[in-house]
Design an enzyme around this catalytic site. Structure first.
Site, PDB file in Angstrom:
ATOM      1  N   ILE A 116       0.447  -5.096  12.112  1.00  0.00           N
ATOM      2  CA  ILE A 116       1.449  -3.985  12.296  1.00  0.00           C
ATOM      3  C   ILE A 116       1.442  -3.372  13.786  1.00  0.00           C
ATOM      4  O   ILE A 116       2.553  -3.100  14.401  1.00  0.00           O
ATOM      5  CB  ILE A 116       0.965  -2.796  11.097  1.00  0.00           C
ATOM      6  CG1 ILE A 116       1.042  -3.339   9.854  1.00  0.00           C
ATOM      7  CG2 ILE A 116       1.740  -1.518  11.574  1.00  0.00           C
ATOM      8  CD1 ILE A 116       0.630  -2.336   8.639  1.00  0.00           C
TER       9      ILE A 116
ATOM     10  N   THR B 236      -4.679   0.968  11.782  1.00  0.00           N
ATOM     11  CA  THR B 236      -5.861   0.354  11.050  1.00  0.00           C
ATOM     12  C   THR B 236      -5.801   0.784   9.614  1.00  0.00           C
ATOM     13  O   THR B 236      -4.991   1.695   9.212  1.00  0.00           O
ATOM     14  CB  THR B 236      -7.258   1.012  11.671  1.00  0.00           C
ATOM     15  OG1 THR B 236      -7.362   2.185  11.316  1.00  0.00           O
ATOM     16  CG2 THR B 236      -7.126   0.721  13.065  1.00  0.00           C
TER      17      THR B 236
ATOM     18  N   GLU C 109       4.681   8.310   6.882  1.00  0.00           N
ATOM     19  CA  GLU C 109       5.922   7.633   6.041  1.00  0.00           C
ATOM     20  C   GLU C 109       5.606   6.390   5.501  1.00  0.00           C
ATOM     21  O   GLU C 109       6.124   6.087   4.271  1.00  0.00           O
ATOM     22  CB  GLU C 109       7.334   7.716   6.826  1.00  0.00           C
ATOM     23  CG  GLU C 109       8.551   7.046   6.338  1.00  0.00           C
ATOM     24  CD  GLU C 109       8.745   7.803   4.825  1.00  0.00           C
ATOM     25  OE1 GLU C 109       8.526   7.470   3.859  1.00  0.00           O
ATOM     26  OE2 GLU C 109       9.711   8.673   5.073  1.00  0.00           O
TER      27      GLU C 109
ATOM     28  N   VAL D 133       3.594   4.818   2.017  1.00  0.00           N
ATOM     29  CA  VAL D 133       4.392   4.247   0.533  1.00  0.00           C
ATOM     30  C   VAL D 133       5.759   3.802   1.160  1.00  0.00           C
ATOM     31  O   VAL D 133       6.589   4.298   1.770  1.00  0.00           O
ATOM     32  CB  VAL D 133       4.992   5.737  -0.068  1.00  0.00           C
ATOM     33  CG1 VAL D 133       5.480   5.430  -1.371  1.00  0.00           C
ATOM     34  CG2 VAL D 133       3.685   6.762  -0.377  1.00  0.00           C
TER      35      VAL D 133
ATOM     36  N   LEU E  62      10.623   1.795   4.474  1.00  0.00           N
ATOM     37  CA  LEU E  62      11.580   2.884   3.608  1.00  0.00           C
ATOM     38  C   LEU E  62      11.331   4.309   3.672  1.00  0.00           C
ATOM     39  O   LEU E  62      10.324   4.944   3.659  1.00  0.00           O
ATOM     40  CB  LEU E  62      11.643   2.441   2.134  1.00  0.00           C
ATOM     41  CG  LEU E  62      11.827   0.909   1.911  1.00  0.00           C
ATOM     42  CD1 LEU E  62      11.602   0.767   0.305  1.00  0.00           C
ATOM     43  CD2 LEU E  62      13.305   0.670   2.115  1.00  0.00           C
TER      44      LEU E  62
ATOM     45  N   GLY F 258       0.202 -13.817   2.942  1.00  0.00           N
ATOM     46  CA  GLY F 258      -0.450 -12.908   3.539  1.00  0.00           C
ATOM     47  C   GLY F 258       0.343 -11.398   3.065  1.00  0.00           C
ATOM     48  O   GLY F 258       0.142 -10.359   3.487  1.00  0.00           O
TER      49      GLY F 258
ATOM     50  N   GLU G 282      -3.750  -8.319  -0.078  1.00  0.00           N
ATOM     51  CA  GLU G 282      -4.933  -8.062   0.379  1.00  0.00           C
ATOM     52  C   GLU G 282      -5.990  -9.413   0.381  1.00  0.00           C
ATOM     53  O   GLU G 282      -5.491 -10.131  -0.492  1.00  0.00           O
ATOM     54  CB  GLU G 282      -5.876  -6.779  -0.207  1.00  0.00           C
ATOM     55  CG  GLU G 282      -5.236  -5.411  -0.335  1.00  0.00           C
ATOM     56  CD  GLU G 282      -5.033  -4.674   0.973  1.00  0.00           C
ATOM     57  OE1 GLU G 282      -5.909  -4.994   2.027  1.00  0.00           O
ATOM     58  OE2 GLU G 282      -4.204  -4.095   1.228  1.00  0.00           O
TER      59      GLU G 282
ATOM     60  N   ASP H 249      -4.092   0.352  -5.326  1.00  0.00           N
ATOM     61  CA  ASP H 249      -3.217   0.691  -4.208  1.00  0.00           C
ATOM     62  C   ASP H 249      -2.031   1.387  -4.780  1.00  0.00           C
ATOM     63  O   ASP H 249      -1.281   2.588  -3.952  1.00  0.00           O
ATOM     64  CB  ASP H 249      -2.673  -0.479  -3.496  1.00  0.00           C
ATOM     65  CG  ASP H 249      -1.820  -0.464  -2.170  1.00  0.00           C
ATOM     66  OD1 ASP H 249      -2.523   0.412  -1.411  1.00  0.00           O
ATOM     67  OD2 ASP H 249      -0.917  -0.858  -2.089  1.00  0.00           O
TER      68      ASP H 249
ATOM     69  N   LYS I 262      -0.414   5.400  -3.899  1.00  0.00           N
ATOM     70  CA  LYS I 262       0.877   5.548  -3.362  1.00  0.00           C
ATOM     71  C   LYS I 262       1.581   6.780  -4.119  1.00  0.00           C
ATOM     72  O   LYS I 262       2.154   7.888  -3.702  1.00  0.00           O
ATOM     73  CB  LYS I 262       1.764   4.429  -3.249  1.00  0.00           C
ATOM     74  CG  LYS I 262       1.381   3.318  -2.231  1.00  0.00           C
ATOM     75  CD  LYS I 262       1.992   2.063  -2.261  1.00  0.00           C
ATOM     76  CE  LYS I 262       1.553   1.220  -1.255  1.00  0.00           C
ATOM     77  NZ  LYS I 262       2.091   0.040  -1.387  1.00  0.00           N
TER      78      LYS I 262
ATOM     79  N   GLY J  57       5.238  -6.057   4.514  1.00  0.00           N
ATOM     80  CA  GLY J  57       5.455  -6.678   5.843  1.00  0.00           C
ATOM     81  C   GLY J  57       5.470  -5.922   7.071  1.00  0.00           C
ATOM     82  O   GLY J  57       5.836  -4.719   7.295  1.00  0.00           O
TER      83      GLY J  57
END
Ligand code: ADP
Ligand code: ASP
Ligand code: MG
Length: 814
Positions: free
Chosen positions: A474, A554, A605, A608, A612, A663, A666, A677, A681, A796
């Site tokens: 990222i 991170t 942002e 979650v 988006l 990928g 996790e 996860d 969220k 992604g």
């Protein structure tokens, strides 16, 4: 005729003295010229130091003296032809012998009076004027060296003497018999007993102004080492630029509040005679410089300039006994004046309950004593409290005649300070409405100056200082997006991205001028220090740059643990790291509160739905008065991919393997498959709506047997999973017959958050979600029948980085 004054740096080296001669020669072609020179740059400071050392019986004063002598003699040797050198050298040596004798006397008596110090300091200008005059002569410029002490007459306030009126007449009389270029040493004068005095630090400007006024000059030129009076001290804000026009009043305000380029008393003599002043750069004579005249000219900016005084002390007198009582201010300021204390700023609360004033720190104790003595009676009877004294404060003044007509200047000033978390301890507006001055903590000065300068002069562009931790998928994608977009952001959105700090788990790099976005990777590798999170944070906070953003790319708890420190230092945070927002509720709410209090942003942002606009839409709905009734969402791109991929050909366990290979999951896919996860969220969304929930309160249903989830390793887990392929296939066939699909869904309704696996038919939007997309349905009072739908790629690196980028821009648009 014109008066040209050359400051310390202008005569600081043989090369610059040559430039001075060029300037003078040109000016003398079409006018009569009087020249004033300062001591060589830095010499006055060294003379003071030598005097102090001698008084302390420190023999080091001799080293200073020797270095000074060498510097002056070297200058003579450089500028004067061999033939003429010896007599000049002999005279300079005589000066230094005399100075040596005086300092030896100071050494013996262990005392340096102001009177002796003035005498010691006077050597700087006297020797400088002598050498410059000889250099002129050597270059065939007709020059007459004048004795300033015989025309500039002062009282005997050594260290900062007041000039007596007789000076004007004496200057004129002397000039009447003068020929050629008349050259004066600046800064010095003498008492009626012919004792040498000085006019205060920076006083050569004043000498020049007195000469210009006495002789009715057509112009006073102050030649220095910058292109004029700048919008702000260029040593403090590099983006300073020269101001073309100023009125006398504006120039006076700028210098009163610390713009060293003009010594404050300089303006008065020329102002009274209406003589224009030009500030010019000896090292760049072509530059237009600043013209100071009676009338202010519009320069197209709201204010003209910003000045500051680094160190002041703030004194406050308060007490109920002050309300409605006349004469308090008069007594206060008379008491201060009697002690010769200069008051820089006064601010009185409208309740009359307190008066605050700023003075030089060196006057602070004297002021306290004077005021407490004056109000001894009131203090004893508790009508007035004891004087409150605060040190380590600075003053910033914004200056300009436009203030009278323009509203909103104060508003702009205070919103700029607020946005950067800078507290204002006192405010004053001069009655002339030429300035607004504020008192702030000294530690905040640089940040305040940078931010105010940007706000008033460069409002078209705003610097955004970025500190990024995490250069993985990222972070890496974000850096390349920043690089691609940087130019356009500046062009179209007036945002100037500066990457100041960069770190990953191995290395870190902080560069005040910015890490180039096109070569960050090389720079980090070759110039980075060993990564040290704590030091990174400390350095970032110490830099104290305006519009700073900390970007945490991170998923590290240790980084999130620093958030409160970061926000506390008025630095905004942007992060896809979910740890802070899905951790303890108190942590989450304290961070939000802190950001609010400090006037900075805490944006997440991408916690979650990747890029988006899930959270910002929710916040907008709530801010505009809507009420959320229900949230239903597919929030795991990974799980969705798995449920959309497994088929008659691809068994469930195989679909999980594919998600791992791509990928999307996790490294241990159980983190996704457990629904943890997703629970995090939906917890974050629920908290945005106002629910005080903890993660343990989210009812989270897994769909894999414990045996599977507790397998010892990922490969053991995948083996276990294969055992379930048959059952999953049977379920899939059954669902297909009923035309249904499996989805892992999170909901929030009536204060309860849940996650779990459900089947949907084609009438439900969830049925149609493809690949790794996310979807969020907001059912609200306004969107009761048809929910507000947000749908798109929910995982992604590229889309997440784009979301982080959007948050960064949101910080810039505060
Ligand atoms: P000189 O020796 O020529 O008298 P000074 O050092 O007294 O020069 O004054 C010039 C210096 O004033 C500049 O080099 C600059 O660092 C400082 N300065 C502070 N504020 C301003 C300002 N607003 N505009 C220009 N210079 C400023
Ligand atoms: N040399 C003196 C000083 O340094 C006066 C001046 O430069 O104007 O203060
Ligand atoms: Mg000066």
């Amino acid at each position: 005729m014109k008066v040209l004054k050359f400051g310390g740096t202008s005569v600081g080296s043989p090369k610059s003295i040559r430039s001075v001669m060029d300037i003078v020669r040109k000016a003398a072609l079409d006018d009569r010229i009087v020249v004033v020179v300062s001591a060589f740059g830095g010499v006055t400071d060294q003379l003071i130091e030598a005097g102090r050392l001698a008084a302390r019986r420190d023999e080091k004063y001799k080293e200073i003296l020797a270095a000074l002598e060498k510097r002056h003699l070297d200058t003579v040797r450089e500028l004067i032809d061999i033939k003429g050198q010896s007599s000049v050298i002999a005279r300079v040596k005589l000066f230094f012998n005399e100075l040596g004798d005086i300092l030896h006397g100071v050494f013996l008596v262990k005392e340096l009076s102001l009177k002796t110090l003035d005498f010691v300091m006077s050597f700087g200008e006297r020797i400088s004027a002598f050498i410059v005059a000889e250099a002129f002569r050597n270059a065939r410029l007709p020059v007459m060296l004048a004795d300033a002490t015989s025309v500039i007459k002062t009282d005997n306030k050594f260290g900062g003497a007041e000039v007596l009126d007789v000076t004007y007449r004496l200057i004129r009389e002397h000039y009447r018999n003068a020929e050629g270029i008349v050259l004066y040493p600046g800064f010095i004068g003498s008492t009626s007993q012919d004792e040498i005095t000085t006019l205060g630090r920076g006083g050569s400007d004043y000498t020049a102004s007195l000469l210009a006024a006495a002789l009715g000059a057509s112009e006073l030129q102050i030649w220095t080492d910058v292109d004029g009076v700048m919008t702000i001290d260029p040593r403090k804000v590099a983006k300073a630029f020269p101001i073309k026009r100023l009125s006398y009043a504006e120039a006076m305000e700028m210098s009163h509040f610390g713009a060293k380029v003009i010594y404050p008393p300089t303006i008065q003599p020329v102002f009274s005679k209406n003589i224009p002043v030009r500030i010019k750069n000896t090292f760049n004579p072509e530059a237009e410089g600043t013209l100071i005249t009676r009338k202010s000219a519009d320069t197209g900016t709201l204010i003209k300039g910003i000045s500051s005084i680094d160190q002041i002390a703030l004194c406050t007198l308060h007490g109920s006994g002050m309300i409605g009582v006349t004469g308090i201010s008069k007594r206060l300021f008379t008491a201060l004046a009697n002690q010769g204390i200069n008051v820089i700023l006064i601010s009185q609360a409208s309740s009359e309950h307190s008066i605050t004033f700023a003075i030089a720190p060196s006057d602070a104790e004297k002021a306290r004593t004077a005021v407490e003595r004056e109000f001894a009676y009131e203090i004893r009877h508790k009508h007035i409290e004891e004087v409150e004294l605060e040190n380590n404060k600075s003053i910033v003044a914004v200056v300009g005649e436009n203030m009278k007509q323009t509203r909103g200047i104060a508003g702009k000033l205070f919103s700029t300070l607020g946005r950067n978390g800078i507290n204002v301890a006192a405010i004053a507006q001069g009655s002339s409405e030429l300035n607004i001055s504020i008192v702030i903590e000294n530690l905040e000065l640089r940040k305040a100056l940078g931010a105010i300068h940007d706000a008033f002069f460069l409002s078209e562009t705003r610097d955004l200082h970025i500190f990024l931790i995490g250069t993985g998928t990222i972070g890496g994608a974000l850096l390349s997006q920043l690089h691609t977009q940087a130019a356009q952001l500046t062009r179209e959105h007036a945002i100037h991205i500066k990457l100041i700090g960069l770190a990953n788990s191995r290395k870190m790099l902080l560069l005040e001028n910015g890490v180039p976005l096109n070569s960050w990777s090389d720079m980090l590798q070759h110039h980075g220090a060993k990564a040290d999170l704590k030091r990174f944070m400390e350095k970032m906070i110490a830099l104290n740059l305006p519009n700073s953003v900390f970007v945490d790319c991170t998923a590290d708890e240790k980084v999130a643990a620093f958030y409160s420190k970061v926000l506390g230092a008025s630095i905004s945070i942007v992060t896809p790291n979910k740890i802070a927002c899905s951790g303890k509720f108190t942590t989450y709410s304290q961070l939000k509160e802190l950001a609010h209090k400090k006037g900075v942003k805490f944006l997440y942002e991408t916690n979650v739905g990747a890029g988006l606009p899930v959270i910002s839409t929710l916040q907008d709905l709530l801010k505009s008065g809507d009420r959320v009734l229900k949230i239903e969402a597919i929030l795991s791109g990974t799980l969705n991919y798995i449920f959309n991929t497994y088929s008659s050909e691809i068994p469930f366990s195989q679909a999980v393997r594919q998600a791992m290979e791509k990928g999307l999951s996790e490294p241990d896919p159980r983190i996704d498959l457990s629904g943890k996860d997703v629970a995090r969220k939906i917890l974050i969304l629920a908290r945005e709506v106002g629910a005080k929930l903890e993660l343990s309160e989210v009812q989270s249903k897994g769909f894999l047997p414990r045996r599977c989830m507790q397998a010892k390793s990922v490969s053991a887990f995948l083996k276990e999973l294969e055992q379930l392929d048959k059952a999953f296939e049977e379920q899939r066939v059954k669902l297909q017959q009923a035309n249904q699909k499996l989805r892992y869904v999170a909901t929030f309704e009536k204060g309860k958050a849940t996650t779990g696996l459900h089947a949907y038919d084609a009438s439900h939007p969830f049925y149609w979600i493809e690949g790794k997309d996310n979807i969020v349905l907001y059912y609200t009072e306004r969107y009761a029948e048809q929910p507000l739908v947000i749908r798109g790629a929910g995982a992604g690196a590229e889309v997440t980085a784009a979301g982080v980028f959007a948050d960064i821009i949101r910080v810039a648009n505060l």
